[in-house]
Scaffold this motif. Sequence first.
Motif, short mmCIF file in Angstrom:
data_model
loop_
_atom_site.label_atom_id
_atom_site.label_comp_id
_atom_site.label_asym_id
_atom_site.label_seq_id
_atom_site.Cartn_x
_atom_site.Cartn_y
_atom_site.Cartn_z
N ARG A 163 0.81 -1.19 0.03
CA ARG A 163 -0.10 0.10 0.06
C ARG A 163 0.93 1.17 0.00
O ARG A 163 1.75 1.28 0.89
CB ARG A 163 -0.90 -0.01 1.10
CG ARG A 163 -1.78 1.30 1.30
CD ARG A 163 -2.63 1.07 2.33
NE ARG A 163 -3.62 0.22 2.35
CZ ARG A 163 -4.58 -0.14 3.34
NH1 ARG A 163 -4.49 0.52 4.21
NH2 ARG A 163 -5.29 -1.28 3.10
N GLY A 208 1.38 5.50 0.46
CA GLY A 208 0.76 6.91 1.21
C GLY A 208 0.72 7.76 0.39
O GLY A 208 1.44 7.97 -0.83
N THR A 268 -1.06 10.38 4.95
CA THR A 268 -2.28 9.43 4.95
C THR A 268 -2.07 8.10 4.18
O THR A 268 -1.18 8.13 3.31
CB THR A 268 -3.47 10.20 4.67
OG1 THR A 268 -3.70 10.16 3.34
CG2 THR A 268 -4.00 11.12 5.44
N SER A 269 -2.94 6.95 4.52
CA SER A 269 -2.92 5.89 3.68
C SER A 269 -3.52 6.46 2.55
O SER A 269 -4.44 6.99 2.53
CB SER A 269 -3.42 4.73 4.43
OG SER A 269 -3.78 3.80 3.41
#
Length: 209
Positions: free
Chosen positions: A4, A6, A184-185
Amino acid sequence: MIARHGLANWASPTTPSIQAAELLPTTSSSCSMESALRSVASHLDKARFLIVNVTQIDVPSLASTIKAFHAAGGVPRLCLAGDRKTLSAVAAAGLDDHRIGLMLDHVDVSTACSDLIWDRIGAVRFDAEFIACAARDVRKACALEAMLGLAREVGLRTLGFSSKPGGASPSGRYAFDYLPTSVTSAAQSPPRETPLGRVHAHGIETLNR
């Protein structure tokens, strides 16, 4: 499998509605960059442009990477960040200038004036350590002020970091168009805007025209 990615969030301190985002990749391979841009394309609700560091990316693959971002629904203009050598290679690749902009990154006291006035860039980001040193050293403070002034005179957007609470500069004589707000993600909603202090606002004509 791609981890993932960011997003770092940037905003104009005087006009928090003017926002930008920055991709924070976990790997530098061009394949991963393409996947990352696809994954964040739908999470850029308010961003006027998306900063992507291309220092270690395979330049010939950029065209397909950019195409993938827009195909995934990415609307913001891409701001490709790197050093002069990398950006020169990107400029020579003949990419669509209407969909991308170039940003000279990690500008510090060693950056040549010729790099700042190069007509292919639309923005500069000053090095965080340089700004921190300028808060303690009057010579570096004067250098930063002069370089920031030159960048403004030639119409560049300026990105930097706060060296004092509230976003103020050590001398009170310089400030930046954009300051970071948060990280943030990519799977989370963008944070609400948070004013960080005063800045000389020029808008975003060069990066978002």
